[in-house]
Enzyme design. Sequence first.
Site, PDB file in Angstrom:
ATOM      1  N   GLU A   1       1.004  -1.131  -0.061  1.00 35.16           N
ATOM      2  CA  GLU A   1       0.041  -0.073  -0.054  1.00 35.16           C
ATOM      3  C   GLU A   1       0.817   1.206  -0.223  1.00 35.16           C
ATOM      4  O   GLU A   1       1.844   1.184   0.648  1.00 35.16           O
ATOM      5  CB  GLU A   1      -0.822  -0.073   1.248  1.00 35.16           C
ATOM      6  CG  GLU A   1      -1.656   1.129   1.388  1.00 35.16           C
ATOM      7  CD  GLU A   1      -2.473   1.351   2.623  1.00 35.16           C
ATOM      8  OE1 GLU A   1      -2.834   2.301   3.240  1.00 35.16           O
ATOM      9  OE2 GLU A   1      -2.910   0.094   3.165  1.00 35.16           O
TER      10      GLU A   1
ATOM     11  N   GLU B   1      -1.800  11.268   4.411  1.00 41.28           N
ATOM     12  CA  GLU B   1      -2.730  10.819   5.245  1.00 41.28           C
ATOM     13  C   GLU B   1      -2.321  11.895   6.155  1.00 41.28           C
ATOM     14  O   GLU B   1      -1.220  12.533   6.729  1.00 41.28           O
ATOM     15  CB  GLU B   1      -2.339   9.490   6.173  1.00 41.28           C
ATOM     16  CG  GLU B   1      -2.537   8.406   5.296  1.00 41.28           C
ATOM     17  CD  GLU B   1      -2.428   7.282   6.111  1.00 41.28           C
ATOM     18  OE1 GLU B   1      -3.421   6.467   6.398  1.00 41.28           O
ATOM     19  OE2 GLU B   1      -1.358   6.607   6.273  1.00 41.28           O
TER      20      GLU B   1
END
Length: 188
Positions: free
Chosen positions: A129, A134
């Site tokens: 991933e 974020e």
Amino acid sequence: YDVPTNYPRYTLAWSDEFNASSLDNGSWTAELGDGCPGLCGWGNNELEYYMAPPSNLFFQDGKMIIEAGAESYAGKNYTSSRIKTAGKKVFKFGRVDIRAILPKGKGIWPAFWMLPQDNVFGGWPQSGEIDIMELVGHEPDKSHSTLHYGPGPGSITNSKSYTLAGATFNDQFHVFSMIWEEDQLRFY
């Protein structure tokens, strides 16, 4: 502030400026629910139920807005929206940009990430991933870029963060970028 549409050595493969009145279903799919029964809380113990647009995803003044709401729905106390390009857009190597104003507040976790098209090494995290951006809402001045991989059930991570000086990521638009080459990833 506009994101450049061209860079030396790169050819634009796709963009979505979100200047329509609804989500482009040829490029995006709304992910609905809370991950149950297969992956309750989507693996992150999320407390919201993801609704179909236009409930928590709408367009206003040439911008796409994703809203988190404190409302009860399907046994959850919060609602929001989650969209993906899986099965519609495939990228390997190149530059990826996102231009966004990020929210702040305890419990907020906006993210822009990439998963493999095919899990050739196994399910998450074996096939990896790439988290381009974020933000953990109680730290509105810090963004994170992370790689997840490894045998599981947890993941091995390689993460870097960037802290703004004297500002937060919800003050104005910022551009988050990743350059993916065969032998390296660079985040900006």
